[in-house]
Write a protein that holds these residues in place. Structure first.
Motif, PDB file in Angstrom:
ATOM      1  N   ARG A 217      10.313   4.952  25.385  1.00  0.00           N
ATOM      2  CA  ARG A 217       9.532   4.772  26.613  1.00  0.00           C
ATOM      3  C   ARG A 217      10.392   4.196  27.737  1.00  0.00           C
ATOM      4  N   VAL A 218      11.285   3.291  27.381  1.00  0.00           N
ATOM      5  CA  VAL A 218      12.216   2.754  28.381  1.00  0.00           C
ATOM      6  C   VAL A 218      13.148   3.861  28.877  1.00  0.00           C
ATOM      7  N   ALA A 219      13.577   4.736  27.977  1.00  0.00           N
ATOM      8  CA  ALA A 219      14.444   5.841  28.384  1.00  0.00           C
ATOM      9  C   ALA A 219      13.715   6.782  29.349  1.00  0.00           C
ATOM     10  N   LEU A 220      12.436   7.054  29.086  1.00  0.00           N
ATOM     11  CA  LEU A 220      11.652   7.874  30.008  1.00  0.00           C
ATOM     12  C   LEU A 220      11.555   7.212  31.377  1.00  0.00           C
ATOM     13  N   ALA A 221      11.308   5.901  31.359  1.00  0.00           N
ATOM     14  CA  ALA A 221      11.253   5.168  32.629  1.00  0.00           C
ATOM     15  C   ALA A 221      12.602   5.217  33.335  1.00  0.00           C
ATOM     16  N   ALA A 222      13.700   5.158  32.570  1.00  0.00           N
ATOM     17  CA  ALA A 222      15.037   5.178  33.163  1.00  0.00           C
ATOM     18  C   ALA A 222      15.297   6.480  33.907  1.00  0.00           C
ATOM     19  N   VAL A 223      14.754   7.589  33.399  1.00  0.00           N
ATOM     20  CA  VAL A 223      14.880   8.867  34.104  1.00  0.00           C
ATOM     21  C   VAL A 223      14.238   8.755  35.486  1.00  0.00           C
ATOM     22  N   ALA A 224      13.035   8.154  35.511  1.00  0.00           N
ATOM     23  CA  ALA A 224      12.348   7.970  36.796  1.00  0.00           C
ATOM     24  C   ALA A 224      13.117   7.011  37.697  1.00  0.00           C
ATOM     25  N   PHE A 225      13.700   5.958  37.128  1.00  0.00           N
ATOM     26  CA  PHE A 225      14.477   5.012  37.928  1.00  0.00           C
ATOM     27  C   PHE A 225      15.672   5.711  38.575  1.00  0.00           C
ATOM     28  N   GLY A 226      16.368   6.546  37.802  1.00  0.00           N
ATOM     29  CA  GLY A 226      17.522   7.248  38.342  1.00  0.00           C
ATOM     30  C   GLY A 226      17.153   8.198  39.468  1.00  0.00           C
ATOM     31  N   LEU A 227      16.044   8.911  39.299  1.00  0.00           N
ATOM     32  CA  LEU A 227      15.606   9.838  40.341  1.00  0.00           C
ATOM     33  C   LEU A 227      15.163   9.096  41.595  1.00  0.00           C
ATOM     34  N   GLY A 321      12.476  -1.523  42.320  1.00  0.00           N
ATOM     35  CA  GLY A 321      12.589  -1.245  40.889  1.00  0.00           C
ATOM     36  C   GLY A 321      11.591  -2.017  40.053  1.00  0.00           C
ATOM     37  N   ALA A 322      11.394  -3.298  40.383  1.00  0.00           N
ATOM     38  CA  ALA A 322      10.446  -4.105  39.621  1.00  0.00           C
ATOM     39  C   ALA A 322       9.020  -3.604  39.818  1.00  0.00           C
ATOM     40  N   ALA A 323       8.652  -3.296  41.057  1.00  0.00           N
ATOM     41  CA  ALA A 323       7.298  -2.812  41.328  1.00  0.00           C
ATOM     42  C   ALA A 323       7.069  -1.441  40.685  1.00  0.00           C
ATOM     43  N   PHE A 324       8.070  -0.572  40.755  1.00  0.00           N
ATOM     44  CA  PHE A 324       7.944   0.753  40.147  1.00  0.00           C
ATOM     45  C   PHE A 324       7.866   0.641  38.631  1.00  0.00           C
ATOM     46  N   GLY A 325       8.721  -0.207  38.049  1.00  0.00           N
ATOM     47  CA  GLY A 325       8.689  -0.388  36.601  1.00  0.00           C
ATOM     48  C   GLY A 325       7.365  -0.980  36.123  1.00  0.00           C
ATOM     49  N   SER A 326       6.869  -1.964  36.856  1.00  0.00           N
ATOM     50  CA  SER A 326       5.585  -2.571  36.508  1.00  0.00           C
ATOM     51  C   SER A 326       4.455  -1.550  36.577  1.00  0.00           C
ATOM     52  N   PHE A 327       4.500  -0.665  37.583  1.00  0.00           N
ATOM     53  CA  PHE A 327       3.499   0.395  37.703  1.00  0.00           C
ATOM     54  C   PHE A 327       3.606   1.383  36.546  1.00  0.00           C
ATOM     55  N   LEU A 328       4.843   1.780  36.192  1.00  0.00           N
ATOM     56  CA  LEU A 328       5.035   2.725  35.095  1.00  0.00           C
ATOM     57  C   LEU A 328       4.593   2.153  33.754  1.00  0.00           C
ATOM     58  N   ILE A 347      17.374   0.501  38.977  1.00  0.00           N
ATOM     59  CA  ILE A 347      17.394   1.160  40.295  1.00  0.00           C
ATOM     60  C   ILE A 347      18.694   0.836  41.019  1.00  0.00           C
ATOM     61  N   PHE A 348      19.114  -0.412  40.943  1.00  0.00           N
ATOM     62  CA  PHE A 348      20.376  -0.818  41.559  1.00  0.00           C
ATOM     63  C   PHE A 348      21.546  -0.134  40.865  1.00  0.00           C
ATOM     64  N   ALA A 349      21.486  -0.026  39.528  1.00  0.00           N
ATOM     65  CA  ALA A 349      22.560   0.646  38.783  1.00  0.00           C
ATOM     66  C   ALA A 349      22.731   2.078  39.250  1.00  0.00           C
ATOM     67  N   GLY A 350      21.601   2.769  39.487  1.00  0.00           N
ATOM     68  CA  GLY A 350      21.683   4.155  39.946  1.00  0.00           C
ATOM     69  C   GLY A 350      22.145   4.265  41.380  1.00  0.00           C
ATOM     70  N   ALA A 351      21.593   3.448  42.258  1.00  0.00           N
ATOM     71  CA  ALA A 351      21.935   3.535  43.680  1.00  0.00           C
ATOM     72  C   ALA A 351      23.376   3.127  43.943  1.00  0.00           C
ATOM     73  N   ALA A 352      23.871   2.150  43.196  1.00  0.00           N
ATOM     74  CA  ALA A 352      25.235   1.657  43.413  1.00  0.00           C
ATOM     75  C   ALA A 352      26.251   2.328  42.501  1.00  0.00           C
ATOM     76  N   ARG A 353      25.764   3.113  41.537  1.00  0.00           N
ATOM     77  CA  ARG A 353      26.649   3.698  40.522  1.00  0.00           C
ATOM     78  C   ARG A 353      27.439   2.608  39.830  1.00  0.00           C
ATOM     79  N   ALA A 354      26.726   1.582  39.402  1.00  0.00           N
ATOM     80  CA  ALA A 354      27.371   0.424  38.792  1.00  0.00           C
ATOM     81  C   ALA A 354      26.594  -0.020  37.548  1.00  0.00           C
TER      82      ALA A 354
END
Length: 411
Positions: A217-227, A321-328, A347-354
């Motif tokens: 479930r976290v992996a599914l959420a991570a897909v949404a975070f990356g997008l 990211g926190a608000a989106f994750g809490s909603f998901l 979300i920061f990891a994806g946006a910053a590529r870090a």
């Protein structure tokens, strides 16, 4: 070089890192104290929002008149580290400081990391010139400045050091260089605390160590975070390009952005998305967030930063990211606090590529209990966020793929 000379060079590097850390920690404490005060003033005087277009125009004019190279901000820092291009003027830090205070006083949606990096980088460059550090060492000193600024402002010294190397694209990572950056970051953090700076702590609650169902479930959420991270970066870049193309004068771009923020405030009927939005961040850990909260924060932030207001992207991304994750969490039947924390750093990891810095950030913020979920989410988010990032260059895609393959083998 003789051994004693090697030891002497190492000692000098660590002392320089510590000196940069003290300067960064002191400046960060001043920045955070005043930022808290201006936020309180804005919340107590709602009419200040109407001055945002004027304040933005004035700050843009100041940058045009006196900014010179400092107006380039973080891109100049990273260009200097990667290729030794351009000098970092001392005025960069104070101008970023004043501009960010103005943005938050008048209601712009911005963060703190841009100011932290520019404070740290400009102070490090100034110390290098003051002590006549040779050009071969000046890039490392800038890295120490970024580490010290990030670690002091966010209270995460390990993440600060990793972030500096990962985002700046420093190709040769030696133990001594890493130790110098860690020294600057830890000293900066401790110095800021000594000056009375404080950092908010969040809890993701008790988390099972390796629950396969929860991990999926976290992996599914991570897909949404990356997008979502990809969408944020593209919207920000597109708005900046659009305004530059059609509104050549930066002063008028700030006026337009300020008017749009005012309009958004009255359209959504809330002031929760002005400034840092830390109450929204905290509430995302306590209960499931509303479905539109992350959307509004994203729009406010893109408009503010895209129209040229000083500040940073990181804290708004934390909130998004926190608000989106809490909603998901409600859709995925997962603990809201866990997905809020994972979303905050992913979300920061994806946006910053870090991804590595954000994984370290998550461990420092939430502890090691959710390490597996944080690692998987940060890496997946960075892989899916696209090749463009907030800082243009970071971990190459091939390196990210190797990290993903390593995680797959571990599973």
């Amino acid at each position: 070089m003789k051994p004693q000379n090697n030891l002497g060079a190492a000692t000098i590097r660590l002392l320089l890192g510590a000196a940069v850390g003290v300067a960064c920690g002191t400046a960060a404490a001043l920045f955070l104290h005043v930022l808290t005060s201006v936020t309180a003033v804005r919340e107590g005087h709602p009419w200040l929002l109407w001055l945002l277009p004027v304040g933005g125009a004035c700050m843009s004019w100041i940058y045009m008149r006196w900014g010179r190279q400092a107006a380039q901000g973080n891109p100049l820092l990273f260009a200097s580290i990667r290729g030794g291009e351009g000098d970092i003027p001392l005025r960069m830090g104070p101008m970023a400081l004043l501009g960010t205070w103005m943005t938050h006083l008048l209601g712009g949606s911005a963060g703190r990391e841009g100011t932290a990096l520019q404070l740290g980088g400009s102070l490090a460059a100034w110390i290098g010139r003051l002590l006549r550090v040779p050009p071969t060492e000046s890039r490392l000193l800038l890295l120490c400045g970024i580490s010290g600024g990030f670690g002091a402002v966010f209270g995460t010294p390990v993440a600060g050091a990793v972030f500096a190397f990962e985002v700046a694209g420093f190709r040769v990572l030696t133990p001594l260089r890493l130790l110098s950056a860690l020294t600057a970051s830890f000293v900066g953090h401790v110095t800021a605390l000594a000056w009375g700076a404080s950092h908010t702590h969040y809890s993701i609650g008790p988390v099972p160590f390796a629950d396969l169902g929860l991990l999926l479930r976290v992996a599914l959420a991570a897909v949404a975070f990356g997008l979502l991270a990809r969408l944020f970066v593209r919207l920000l870049a597109s708005l900046r390009a659009l305004l530059i193309r059609h509104v050549p004068q930066i002063v008028w771009r700030s006026v337009i952005g300020g008017l749009l923020v005012i309009g958004l405030t009255y359209v959504c009927g809330s002031r929760d998305y002005l400034g840092l939005s830390l109450p929204l961040l905290s509430s995302s850990f306590d209960a499931q967030a509303e479905g539109d909260a992350f959307v509004w924060k994203l729009l406010f932030t893109v408009v503010t930063l895209g129209s040229g207001y000083p500040g940073g992207e990181v804290t708004p991304l934390f909130v998004i990211g926190a608000a989106f994750g809490s909603f998901l969490a409600g859709m995925l039947s997962a603990p809201p606090a866990l997905l809020a924390g994972v979303g905050m750093v992913s979300i920061f990891a994806g946006a910053a590529r870090a991804p590595l810095a954000c994984f370290a950030l998550g461990i420092e913020l939430f502890g090691g209990g959710g390490a597996l979920y944080l690692l998987v989410s940060c890496v997946l988010s960075a892989l899916l966020a696209g090749s463009s990032g907030l800082y243009h260059r970071s971990v190459p895609s091939s390196a990210l793929r190797r990290i993903g393959q390593t995680i797959q083998r571990l599973k």
